[in-house]
Design an enzyme around this catalytic site. Structure first.
Site, PDB file in Angstrom:
ATOM      1  N   GLU A 151       0.811  -1.224   0.000  1.00 32.74           N
ATOM      2  CA  GLU A 151       0.000   0.000   0.000  1.00 32.74           C
ATOM      3  C   GLU A 151       0.843   1.271   0.000  1.00 32.74           C
ATOM      4  O   GLU A 151       0.581   2.204   0.757  1.00 32.74           O
ATOM      5  CB  GLU A 151      -0.962   0.004   1.193  1.00 32.74           C
ATOM      6  CG  GLU A 151      -1.953  -1.145   1.178  1.00 32.74           C
ATOM      7  CD  GLU A 151      -3.153  -0.927   2.099  1.00 32.74           C
ATOM      8  OE1 GLU A 151      -3.295   0.172   2.658  1.00 32.74           O
ATOM      9  OE2 GLU A 151      -3.952  -1.864   2.243  1.00 32.74           O
ATOM     10  N   GLU A 251      -5.120  -9.091   1.098  1.00 32.29           N
ATOM     11  CA  GLU A 251      -5.857  -8.944   2.362  1.00 32.29           C
ATOM     12  C   GLU A 251      -7.313  -8.884   1.977  1.00 32.29           C
ATOM     13  O   GLU A 251      -7.677  -8.171   1.048  1.00 32.29           O
ATOM     14  CB  GLU A 251      -5.561  -7.608   3.051  1.00 32.29           C
ATOM     15  CG  GLU A 251      -4.399  -7.582   3.972  1.00 32.29           C
ATOM     16  CD  GLU A 251      -4.173  -6.178   4.559  1.00 32.29           C
ATOM     17  OE1 GLU A 251      -5.124  -5.365   4.583  1.00 32.29           O
ATOM     18  OE2 GLU A 251      -3.037  -5.913   4.970  1.00 32.29           O
TER      19      GLU A 251
END
Ligand SMILES: *[C@@H]1O[C@H](CO)[C@@H](O)[C@H](O)[C@H]1NC(C)=O
Ligand SMILES: *[C@@H]1O[C@H](CO)[C@@H](O)[C@H](O)[C@H]1NC(C)=O
Ligand SMILES: *[C@@H]1O[C@H](CO)[C@@H](O)[C@H](O)[C@H]1NC(C)=O
Length: 594
Positions: A151, A251
């Site tokens: 990220e 995720e």
């Protein structure tokens, strides 16, 4: 250093001797296969128990034995571990997972060593730290892959970090191959942000030496008993059409504290026929309950040790997975013709990286390739020794580094060892003093940068660039991403964030003004890799905006949020400590002015 090396070699040999036999995972086209030729789908769980305090994953062998058995019984075949210290021993944990048929994906970054999305840099310190993770884990057959970042790019303004994140991929692939290690896949884990498709194309484009081997993204869009359309999975499926490398959710597992817990009906879509010809599975966030409602088990001990209690979500996930065992296609029957994506076009509104912008790669200089062919059982070649005289490598940076909660890692780097040998007598003392001053200055710079973050950059410029070299902005416009070592802004003024009042105050920086030609590259070294966004106060409850229809990427993943909280705490205590230290130094210095 010698003694330490032989110790390492002994460990590595031992690891190989006792390693549990498990086929390795390889990539062909857009799919994972075991070395036996069966397609491999990821049924994963994020595994970093006690993650708010435990950044040294996979070191407690006894605990891993307990957990690996339970994770195996859950039906998982992969764990993702976010933060490891490669200088510690992971044999017992890696073996425990192998014995339970579980592969490990290791994030190479840590809160200490990672690309800062707001003030991105790819330095030799970082490169060497990442290389150490490969050294530490390459010997285990059940390493499925490494994530080069998590990220880092999450909106238009942080796309300028993309070349840095991709340089990590390129340099680590080069390092892996230089050392003749197994070709362990190296990928990237993306936020499901508005720029996700560009990120996906960006990491995939270019040739084999610079592109990722696989791509994961974090997505929490399927909440409760949702559906392909309601959750947006139909779009996810379309997005992966014709993709040439494996793609999966790195995720997932929306938890809105749903009454009755998470039903995990998303697993039927992801691992079933609706998605499984384009996706390679997913990783459920997360193994242990960390107080935010995402756990599958909970530990009573605050250190997350002992036998955890099984929670309802564990049972529900277990029963879904029990019915989902896609077999896919055999490697021998799979002969795809796929092409890499084009690099995304640059647009000022979403993707500001030029298509032909070069990567700020550092290459493998300073690493020593093994001589002669590497035997598959050796595993004993450790971090390449660093040649002296490397332009950016300095002893000062090492002495100046203060790594939160992980001081061993730095002191065990080869550079640290070299530095340790040099530091003696007056020279050493001078270096240490210099390092302290540089460190203080670095912290000041960081605060200045963070101040920029808090305020946002001027004129829509990426925030955090405020106190940085204005040339960098020019470079970016010219598509240049080569390493640039910031000069101080020259007016002897920097900005300090006054945490008490929370605003930016301009104040003179005496020790900088007095130090004239300070070597600017030192500012690149050591610390400063904390995601600057950690100071943005978006600590609201996780998951709340992740329902269907919410803007993707509205907030970072729960892991990133937890990491930020930890970092924020650390930064606050560090700031207090530094302020005291600076006061002492300035008093001794008679004010430290010019
Ligand atoms: C891959 O692409 C990079 C960047 O464009 C280039 O520098 C490198 O030479 C290429 N490598 C190969 C093997 O073509
Ligand atoms: C779920 O509940 C926990 C504990 O009550 C709370 O801390 C957390 O914020 C909640 N999570 C969500 C996504 O609402
Ligand atoms: C550092 O090393 C010592 C001795 O090897 C060990 O006891 C300690 O737990 C380590 N600390 C960290 C943070 O890894």
């Amino acid at each position: 250093m010698l003694a330490r090396s032989s110790q390492f070699v002994a460990c590595a040999l031992l690891a190989v001797r006792t390693a549990f036999a498990i086929p390795t995972i390889e990539i062909k086209g857009s799919k994972f296969f075991t070395s036996d030729g069966d397609q491999f789908y990821i049924k994963g769980v994020a595994y970093q128990p006690g993650m708010l305090t435990n950044l040294n994953g996979l070191t407690n062998g006894d605990q891993c034995k307990i957990d690996a058995k339970l994770i195996g019984e859950l039906g998982a075949n992969v764990v993702r571990v976010y933060s490891v210290d490669p200088t510690l021993n992971h044999d017992a944990c890696m073996n425990a997972f192998a014995e339970n048929g579980i592969y490990v994906i290791v994030d190479m970054s840590t809160p200490t060593y990672s690309i800062n999305r707001v003030n991105p840099k790819w330095t030799l310190d970082l490169r060497n730290a990442f290389a150490q993770v490969i050294d530490g884990f390459q010997g285990y057959d059940n390493v499925l892959g490494f994530f080069a970042g998590n990220e880092i790019i999450n909106d238009q303004s942080t796309t300028s970090a993309a070349p840095f994140a991709k340089a990590v991929v390129a340099d680590m692939k080069a390092y892996r191959d230089l050392m003749q290690y197994r070709k362990i896949p190296i990928g990237y884990s993306s936020a499901d942000a508005t720029v996700r498709l560009q990120v996906q194309d960006y990491f995939d484009c270019g040739n084999e030496s610079i592109a990722v081997d696989f791509f994961g993204f974090n997505n929490y869009a399927w909440c409760g008993d949702s559906s392909m359309d309601e959750s947006g999975y139909t779009t996810l499926y379309d997005d992966a059409d014709g993709y040439d490398i494996p793609i999966f959710l790195s995720e997932t597992g929306c938890s809105l504290n749903l009454t009755g817990g998470r039903p995990f009906t998303d697993q039927v879509a992801m691992l079933g026929r609706e998605m499984n010809d384009r996706y390679s599975g997913n990783i459920i966030y997360e193994w242990s309950e960390e107080g935010n409602g995402y756990g599958l088990v909970s530990y009573t001990a605050s250190a997350a040790t002992g036998t955890p209690s099984i929670m309802g979500d564990y049972k529900r996930l277990q029963s879904q997975w029990a019915t989902l065992s896609p077999t896919g296609i055999k490697a021998s029957a799979y002969d795809p013709t796929l092409t890499r994506r084009d690099c995304p076009a640059s647009t000022s509104s979403s993707w500001i990286v030029r298509k032909d912008a070069s990567l700020p790669t550092l290459g493998t200089s300073g690493f020593t390739a093994p001589t002669g062919p590497r035997s598959t059982t050796s595993g004993g070649v450790l971090t390449g020794s660093l040649a002296g005289g490397d332009a950016v490598q300095t002893t000062g940076s090492q002495s100046g580094s203060a790594i939160p909660g992980n001081s061993n890692a730095s002191s065990k780097t080869p550079v640290g060892a070299i530095a340790g040998g040099v530091l003696g007598g007056l020279v050493g003392l001078a270096l240490i003093l210099g390092a302290i001053l540089y460190f203080l200055r670095r912290k000041r710079e960081q605060r200045a940068a963070y101040a920029g973050v808090e305020q946002g950059g001027p004129n829509g410029a990426p925030p955090g660039k405020l106190a940085m070299n204005p040339d960098e902005e020019k470079d970016r416009q010219n598509g240049y991403y080569g390493p640039r070592y910031h000069e101080m802004s020259g007016n002897g003024t920097t900005q300090e964030l006054d945490p008490a009042r929370g605003h930016v105050a301009a104040m003179p920086a005496p020790e900088m003004a007095s130090r004239g030609e300070g070597r600017p590259e030192l500012a690149e070294e050591g610390q400063g890799h904390y995601p600057a966004a950690s100071l943005q106060s978006d600590f609201h409850a996780v998951g709340t905006s992740r329902g269907a229809g919410s803007a993707p990427g509205a907030e970072p993943s729960p892991y990133v949020q937890a990491q930020r909280r930890t970092e924020l705490d650390w930064l606050e205590s560090e700031e207090a400590r530094l302020r005291q230290r600076r006061e002492v130094l300035m008093r001794q210095d008679g004010g430290g002015g010019s």
